[in-house]
Design a protein around this motif. Structure first.
Motif, mmCIF file in Angstrom:
data_model
loop_
_atom_site.group_PDB
_atom_site.id
_atom_site.type_symbol
_atom_site.label_atom_id
_atom_site.label_comp_id
_atom_site.label_asym_id
_atom_site.label_seq_id
_atom_site.Cartn_x
_atom_site.Cartn_y
_atom_site.Cartn_z
ATOM 1 N N UNK A 60 0.937 -1.257 0.183
ATOM 2 C CA UNK A 60 0.014 0.011 0.026
ATOM 3 C C UNK A 60 0.691 1.320 -0.159
ATOM 4 N N UNK A 61 1.956 1.007 0.225
ATOM 5 C CA UNK A 61 2.937 2.244 0.189
ATOM 6 C C UNK A 61 4.141 2.370 -0.831
ATOM 7 N N UNK A 62 3.855 1.319 -1.943
ATOM 8 C CA UNK A 62 5.223 1.437 -2.881
ATOM 9 C C UNK A 62 5.846 2.666 -3.317
ATOM 10 N N UNK A 63 4.993 3.679 -3.374
ATOM 11 C CA UNK A 63 5.634 4.985 -3.754
ATOM 12 C C UNK A 63 6.669 5.563 -2.589
ATOM 13 N N UNK A 64 6.324 4.955 -1.399
ATOM 14 C CA UNK A 64 7.239 5.523 -0.333
ATOM 15 C C UNK A 64 7.887 4.355 0.574
ATOM 16 N N UNK A 65 8.556 3.781 -0.365
ATOM 17 C CA UNK A 65 9.224 2.439 0.385
ATOM 18 C C UNK A 65 10.714 2.574 0.260
ATOM 19 N N UNK A 66 11.420 3.044 1.378
ATOM 20 C CA UNK A 66 12.666 3.147 1.029
ATOM 21 C C UNK A 66 13.652 1.928 1.510
ATOM 22 N N UNK A 67 12.859 0.732 2.090
ATOM 23 C CA UNK A 67 13.738 -0.473 2.141
ATOM 24 C C UNK A 67 14.202 -0.987 0.809
ATOM 25 N N UNK A 71 17.790 -3.107 0.523
ATOM 26 C CA UNK A 71 17.791 -4.443 -0.084
ATOM 27 C C UNK A 71 18.591 -4.531 -1.369
ATOM 28 N N UNK A 72 18.618 -3.704 -2.111
ATOM 29 C CA UNK A 72 19.334 -3.792 -3.653
ATOM 30 C C UNK A 72 20.878 -3.114 -3.460
ATOM 31 N N UNK A 73 21.047 -2.435 -2.348
ATOM 32 C CA UNK A 73 22.587 -2.119 -1.979
ATOM 33 C C UNK A 73 23.211 -3.283 -1.638
ATOM 34 N N UNK A 74 22.394 -4.119 -0.871
ATOM 35 C CA UNK A 74 23.183 -5.311 -0.204
ATOM 36 C C UNK A 74 23.230 -6.330 -0.976
#
Length: 332
Positions: A60-67, A71-74
């Motif tokens: 419900x918050x894909x437009x504001x999902x900093x996680x 994940x991709x940095x790791x």
């Protein structure tokens, strides 16, 4: 399909396909006895599954999902570790899936930053571990993929923004339309819940507009509404958004605005509209209903209903005024 649902679908699909790809690499490296690469591929598969789970959790918050950045940095760091831990240049192909995943999921600027860092590390390793000719050929392919994926990512965002601008704008007034209001307001509520920042809204009702339509017709009043919209755009601040409701009311969404601030802005709007000399009608008045977000407000309808109730109360008290109803009570 809304932008939020589309992103949830594409993000989860991208993570899932990457998880399958990495799991296949892990099995292949295990068969050939490359245990270091097996563990790195397995870790990338687990990180991809984590990304899928995070996408579904934050659907419900894909437009504001900093996680996603974490994940991709790791995952990119694991890919760099895999490249530098192997003498085989074919391991550089692991990065292709991550390049596409970066540009699919992350905002374009963040995606390019992480991707170019990844490409730079891989290019450095290629020139150390392979011949210059082989390094140029492999790195050239990676750069071409990055450029093509980056271009299509930019093009998609540009086209999506153009389509969104057309779909969310009221053709008569030039303000955002009511269909876009609930989506934006829900995003702002989610952000307020996550950050604790204040949020306020105002519903603006133009008094006696029906009488103006009866006297002068719809076309002149439509032109009047466009001029009122331009004036309101000049009154609100950067970051505030303006919506047209039923071609006669307006709705303002004011992020980072507490109760004291919304009272000041409402009075500024009321006085600006009332003191301007307008075509056709000369002077007009407006009645405003104001409210601020409260922790118990979970949906956009809570704020919209309370703003409308405040506007009705202002009308009951004589119109041409602003009225505020607090979120935790029904008292002004």
């Amino acid at each position: 399909m809304t932008e939020t649902r589309l992103r949830t679908l594409t993000h989860s699909l991208g993570y899932s396909l990457t998880a399958l790809f990495m799991a296949g690499l892990a099995v292949q490296n295990l068969r050939y006895g490359f245990y270091d690469l097996f563990y790195l591929a397995l870790a990338l598969a687990v990180a991809s599954v984590t990304g899928t789970a995070y996408t579904l959790l934050m659907r419900r918050r894909q437009l504001f999902a900093p996680g996603h950045i974490l994940v991709l940095s790791a995952m990119n760091l694991l890919a760099v570790a895999a490249v530098f831990s192997s003498p085989h240049p074919d391991v550089s192909h692991w990065t292709l899936a991550l390049i596409l995943l970066n540009l699919l999921i992350l905002p374009l600027r963040a995606a390019l930053t992480i991707t170019l860092s990844l490409v730079g590390c891989v290019g450095f390793w290629l020139f150390l571990a392979t011949t210059p000719a082989q390094a140029v050929i492999t790195l050239g392919g990676i750069v071409m993929l990055t450029g093509a994926a980056g271009f299509y990512s930019w093009r998609y965002r540009h086209m999506a923004q153009s389509a969104e601008d057309l779909s969310i704008t009221d053709h008569q007034t030039g303000a955002h339309n009511a269909r876009f209001l609930d989506e934006t307001l829900q995003k702002e509520i989610s952000r307020a819940q996550a950050t604790g920042n204040t949020l306020s809204v105002i519903q603006v009702h133009l008094d006696h507009l029906d009488e103006a339509v009866e006297l002068h017709g719809r076309d002149p009043v439509a032109e009047l509404m466009r001029e009122i919209t331009e004036t309101l755009f000049g009154v609100i601040r950067a970051g505030d958004t303006l919506y047209s409701l039923n071609n006669r009311d307006f709705f303002l969404v004011l992020p980072f605005t507490p109760e004291e601030g919304v009272r000041v802005i409402a009075e500024r709007v009321r006085r600006t509209l009332g003191e301007t000399e307008w075509p056709i009608v000369g002077r007009l008045t407006a009645t405003l209903g104001c409210t601020a977000w409260h922790a118990s407000d979970a949906t956009s309808h809570h704020l919209r209903d309370r703003a409308e109730a405040a506007m009705r109360e202002a009308q009951r008290r004589g119109s041409d005024r602003a009225w505020f109803i607090a979120g935790s009570s029904n008292a002004a």
